[in-house]
Enzyme design. Structure first.
Site, PDB file in Angstrom:
ATOM      1  N   THR A 189       0.859  -1.183   0.000  1.00 37.36           N
ATOM      2  CA  THR A 189       0.000   0.000   0.000  1.00 37.36           C
ATOM      3  C   THR A 189       0.889   1.225   0.000  1.00 37.36           C
ATOM      4  O   THR A 189       1.945   1.232   0.627  1.00 37.36           O
ATOM      5  CB  THR A 189      -0.910   0.056   1.236  1.00 37.36           C
ATOM      6  OG1 THR A 189      -0.079   0.062   2.385  1.00 37.36           O
ATOM      7  CG2 THR A 189      -1.848  -1.109   1.294  1.00 37.36           C
ATOM      8  N   GLU A 334      -6.017  -3.407  -0.118  1.00 40.64           N
ATOM      9  CA  GLU A 334      -6.398  -4.517   0.757  1.00 40.64           C
ATOM     10  C   GLU A 334      -7.624  -5.281   0.249  1.00 40.64           C
ATOM     11  O   GLU A 334      -7.957  -6.339   0.768  1.00 40.64           O
ATOM     12  CB  GLU A 334      -6.699  -3.981   2.167  1.00 40.64           C
ATOM     13  CG  GLU A 334      -5.477  -3.523   2.945  1.00 40.64           C
ATOM     14  CD  GLU A 334      -5.083  -2.071   2.696  1.00 40.64           C
ATOM     15  OE1 GLU A 334      -5.483  -1.518   1.648  1.00 40.64           O
ATOM     16  OE2 GLU A 334      -4.393  -1.492   3.543  1.00 40.64           O
ATOM     17  N   LYS A 443     -13.248  17.137  13.335  1.00 38.21           N
ATOM     18  CA  LYS A 443     -14.082  16.962  14.527  1.00 38.21           C
ATOM     19  C   LYS A 443     -14.242  18.315  15.208  1.00 38.21           C
ATOM     20  O   LYS A 443     -13.386  18.744  15.968  1.00 38.21           O
ATOM     21  CB  LYS A 443     -13.463  15.920  15.450  1.00 38.21           C
ATOM     22  CG  LYS A 443     -13.477  14.560  14.776  1.00 38.21           C
ATOM     23  CD  LYS A 443     -12.828  13.479  15.591  1.00 38.21           C
ATOM     24  CE  LYS A 443     -12.908  12.171  14.814  1.00 38.21           C
ATOM     25  NZ  LYS A 443     -11.693  11.423  14.774  1.00 38.21           N
ATOM     26  N   TRP A 448     -18.859  15.749  13.456  1.00 35.94           N
ATOM     27  CA  TRP A 448     -17.946  15.490  12.344  1.00 35.94           C
ATOM     28  C   TRP A 448     -18.324  16.314  11.107  1.00 35.94           C
ATOM     29  O   TRP A 448     -19.491  16.435  10.760  1.00 35.94           O
ATOM     30  CB  TRP A 448     -17.962  14.001  11.968  1.00 35.94           C
ATOM     31  CG  TRP A 448     -17.316  13.114  12.985  1.00 35.94           C
ATOM     32  CD1 TRP A 448     -16.936  13.460  14.255  1.00 35.94           C
ATOM     33  CD2 TRP A 448     -16.979  11.740  12.831  1.00 35.94           C
ATOM     34  NE1 TRP A 448     -16.383  12.384  14.888  1.00 35.94           N
ATOM     35  CE2 TRP A 448     -16.393  11.308  14.041  1.00 35.94           C
ATOM     36  CE3 TRP A 448     -17.106  10.827  11.786  1.00 35.94           C
ATOM     37  CZ2 TRP A 448     -15.941  10.015  14.239  1.00 35.94           C
ATOM     38  CZ3 TRP A 448     -16.665   9.536  11.978  1.00 35.94           C
ATOM     39  CH2 TRP A 448     -16.081   9.123  13.196  1.00 35.94           C
TER      40      TRP A 448
HETATM   41  P1  AMP Z   1      -5.121   2.489  -2.362  1.00 39.48           P
HETATM   42  O1  AMP Z   1      -4.993   1.300  -1.497  1.00 39.48           O
HETATM   43  O2  AMP Z   1      -3.827   3.209  -2.590  1.00 39.48           O
HETATM   44  O3  AMP Z   1      -5.823   2.170  -3.635  1.00 39.48           O
HETATM   45  O4  AMP Z   1      -6.014   3.550  -1.590  1.00 39.48           O
HETATM   46  C1  AMP Z   1      -7.286   3.210  -1.122  1.00 39.48           C
HETATM   47  C2  AMP Z   1      -7.999   4.428  -0.627  1.00 39.48           C
HETATM   48  O5  AMP Z   1      -8.247   5.337  -1.698  1.00 39.48           O
HETATM   49  C3  AMP Z   1      -9.361   4.136  -0.051  1.00 39.48           C
HETATM   50  O6  AMP Z   1      -9.313   3.655   1.267  1.00 39.48           O
HETATM   51  C4  AMP Z   1     -10.028   5.499  -0.161  1.00 39.48           C
HETATM   52  O7  AMP Z   1      -9.653   6.348   0.901  1.00 39.48           O
HETATM   53  C5  AMP Z   1      -9.454   6.044  -1.452  1.00 39.48           C
HETATM   54  N1  AMP Z   1     -10.401   5.832  -2.551  1.00 39.48           N
HETATM   55  C6  AMP Z   1     -10.405   4.840  -3.467  1.00 39.48           C
HETATM   56  N2  AMP Z   1     -11.421   4.997  -4.330  1.00 39.48           N
HETATM   57  C7  AMP Z   1     -12.097   6.107  -3.959  1.00 39.48           C
HETATM   58  C8  AMP Z   1     -13.264   6.795  -4.438  1.00 39.48           C
HETATM   59  N3  AMP Z   1     -13.919   6.398  -5.515  1.00 39.48           N
HETATM   60  N4  AMP Z   1     -13.658   7.893  -3.762  1.00 39.48           N
HETATM   61  C9  AMP Z   1     -12.997   8.339  -2.676  1.00 39.48           C
HETATM   62  N5  AMP Z   1     -11.896   7.746  -2.181  1.00 39.48           N
HETATM   63  C10 AMP Z   1     -11.448   6.630  -2.811  1.00 39.48           C
END
Ligand code: AMP
Length: 546
Positions: A189, A334, A443, A448
């Site tokens: 990640t 994940e 917050k 929120w």
């Molecule tokens: P990654 O593991 O780098 O793909 O990041 C995942 C994170 O990207 C998620 O937990 C979200 O916070 C963000 N994310 C992915 N898709 C979206 C979406 N369509 N809208 C808003 N946030 C997103």
């Protein structure tokens, strides 16, 4: 009593052998680093992947060994995607946009024994070679002998040209069938805080995810589709598209490294692409190019956006100016990565105009096979009323249970749920909408405020190119929203007029206390806003306030 159906494991190689047998002439087109176009078929990919297994054997790769890749979307990378897991090894895709220190850390943490790299990463390999020499014994550049770049390795590391190894290899390998829970791929990640963490996929999780994303209410892939994943193969398996394309026989168009608007428009039209997937930044670049050049998209009917929230402008502009539907999905490393997709149910199918755009801002419904819930601070489930927002948790067969090197199950709560770190609402029809990352939510006085809602309104202002809202500490309210905006090229931003844009759209107490105009905002290696950097800089901005 057990059922009497054949056991047969869910093998990644079975996706490829299916494509080779039933869609033998289905095309796999790649834009290479030489910017030429390379064409082959699913039958070629399958045969060459078998050849590549022989190369891996020759390099000493055995079962469970990690095979690292530092590569753009291209046919050689695709061959590694199938060859490594097909023989029982693990394809470890590395994000080259990370800091070299992080890349060296990841290679060592994963224990990669071989590294396959595109020629554009030769300087990077030279830079980190002394730090990865303990584990990496061979580096294979994804090119032919004539295209070999200058690379300096550390003693004990061997250097090869991919095509030379392939030319010398037989294709007599037969795909084995083994336990479907065997590890197949590894991806770290990007992590906006702390060290990157590895997610270790299995054959079973990958095949189930491929079936799920191919469904009509998700990517809707079929043999007549021509799909271009702009999302990189080094970032969460290119959203699973290399696997789902083989499953369905869809033609796969791999764009290489040039992802600017002009290159994308050219490739989409030249290769008659029907559907393409990527992050909002890429689509904003494409939109800008189409608007300034007057070009049209001739064959694309749908664009999938994900990775960060879809800006309303994107959905509106592609629909109204180009007749292209922008579809919104959500996921994370994940989750293999796709978790939700916004496809209408009967109640939403008739939505039009602004109502349709408003609805498409939601991240969508959970994919069948997964489950989701939102919970409050005491882990109590919250109602699906589209209003209550809380921490989003998920579970299912393509959700990780632990990070690489950790104890199985250690990433889950006592009931087996994985906390996504996102904060969301879920409406009565089951459409989830992200309102924040849990660490980004503001917050204020115990209530929120969603930073994403505030950012979406700010970017709808005609003078604003990009916006970030962060929680700044406040002596009275604990935290208050601070808005940072980047002006569009050639525009100046009047903070008062940005604040006016919020009128009637949010509760008054959500209004940012201040708007700061900045030349640019920091981003992570995967293009997400780097709010940790903004927070450390502006965290105390309101501390003088009363
Ligand atoms: P990654 O593991 O780098 O793909 O990041 C995942 C994170 O990207 C998620 O937990 C979200 O916070 C963000 N994310 C992915 N898709 C979206 C979406 N369509 N809208 C808003 N946030 C997103």
């Amino acid at each position: 009593m057990k059922g009497l159906m054949q056991p047969g494991g869910l093998m990644i190689s079975s996706l490829l052998t299916h494509a080779a047998r039933h869609h033998a002439t289905g095309e796999v087109v790649s834009r290479t680093h030489e910017t030429t176009t390379h064409r082959h078929t699913w039958a070629d990919v399958e045969r060459r992947a078998r050849q590549l297994v022989r190369v891996l054997h020759h390099l000493g790769v055995g079962e469970s060994d990690r095979v690292g890749t530092l590569a753009w979307n291209g046919y050689r990378h695709l061959e590694v995607y199938y060859a490594a897991p097909g023989m029982g090894a693990i394809c470890h895709t590395i994000n080259p946009r990370l800091h070299p220190d992080d890349i060296a850390y990841i290679v060592n943490h994963a224990g990669d024994t071989v590294l396959f790299a595109d020629v554009s990463f030769a300087p990077l390999i030279t830079m980190i070679a002394p730090r990865i020499a303990e584990t990496v014994k061979a580096v294979v550049m994804l090119t032919d002998a004539a295209g070999m770049p200058e690379v300096t390795l550390a003693p004990g590391m061997a250097l090869y040209a991919y095509d030379s190894l392939m030319d010398a290899a037989d294709d007599d390998f037969a795909w084995p069938v083994f336990d479907e829970n065997t590890a197949s791929a590894l991806c770290y990640t990007s992590g906006t805080t702390g060290r990157p963490k590895g997610v270790l996929y299995s054959h079973r999780s990958t095949v189930l995810h491929a079936y799920a994303i191919a469904l009509p209410d998700v990517l809707d892939l079929r043999a007549t589709s021509r799909i271009l994943p702009v999302v990189p193969m080094f970032h969460v398996n290119a959203w699973g598209i290399p696997y789902a394309a083989a499953l369905t026989g869809a033609a796969l168009v791999l764009p290489g490294r040039h992802l600017d608007g002009a290159s994308m428009a050219q490739l989409l039209n030249a290769e008659r692409v029907t559907f393409t997937c990527g992050v909002p930044t890429v689509w904003l670049g494409l939109l800008q190019h189409l608007r300034s050049s007057g070009e049209r998209l001739h064959t694309v009917t749908r664009i999938m956006t994900g990775g960060s929230a879809a800006p309303p402008l994107l959905i509106e502009a592609f629909r109204d100016e180009y007749g292209v539907v922008v579809e919104h999905g959500w996921g994370m490393t994940e989750l293999s990565p796709v978790g939700t997709y916004n496809a209408p149910k009967p109640a939403q199918a008739g939505l039009a105009g602004a109502d349709a755009v408003r609805h498409m801002l939601k991240q969508g419904r959970i994919l069948p096979g997964l489950d989701m819930k939102i919970v409050d601070g005491a882990d109590k489930a919250l109602p699906w009323d589209g209003v209550a927002f809380g921490d989003l948790k998920v579970r299912g067969p393509w959700v990780t249970s632990a990070y690489f090197g950790d104890e199985p199950g250690s990433a889950l709560d006592a009931d087996g749920w994985f906390a996504t770190g996102d904060v969301a609402t879920i409406d009565p029809d089951g459409f989830m909408e992200i309102t924040d990352r849990s660490k980004d939510v503001i917050k204020s006085g115990g209530e929120w405020i969603s930073s994403i809602t505030l950012e979406n309104i700010a970017v709808s202002h005609p003078d604003v190119a990009e916006a970030a809202v962060i929680a700044a500490r406040h002596p009275k309210w604990d935290e208050r929203p601070l808005l940072l905006v980047v002006p569009r090229a050639g525009h100046t931003v009047d903070p008062a007029s940005v604040l006016q844009a919020y009128e009637g759209k949010i509760a008054k107490w959500w209004l940012p206390d201040e708007v700061l105009v900045v030349p640019e905002l920091p981003h992570t290696a995967t293009g997400k806003l780097l709010k940790t950097a903004l927070r450390s800089r502006y965290r105390d901005h309101y501390m003088g306030a009363g």
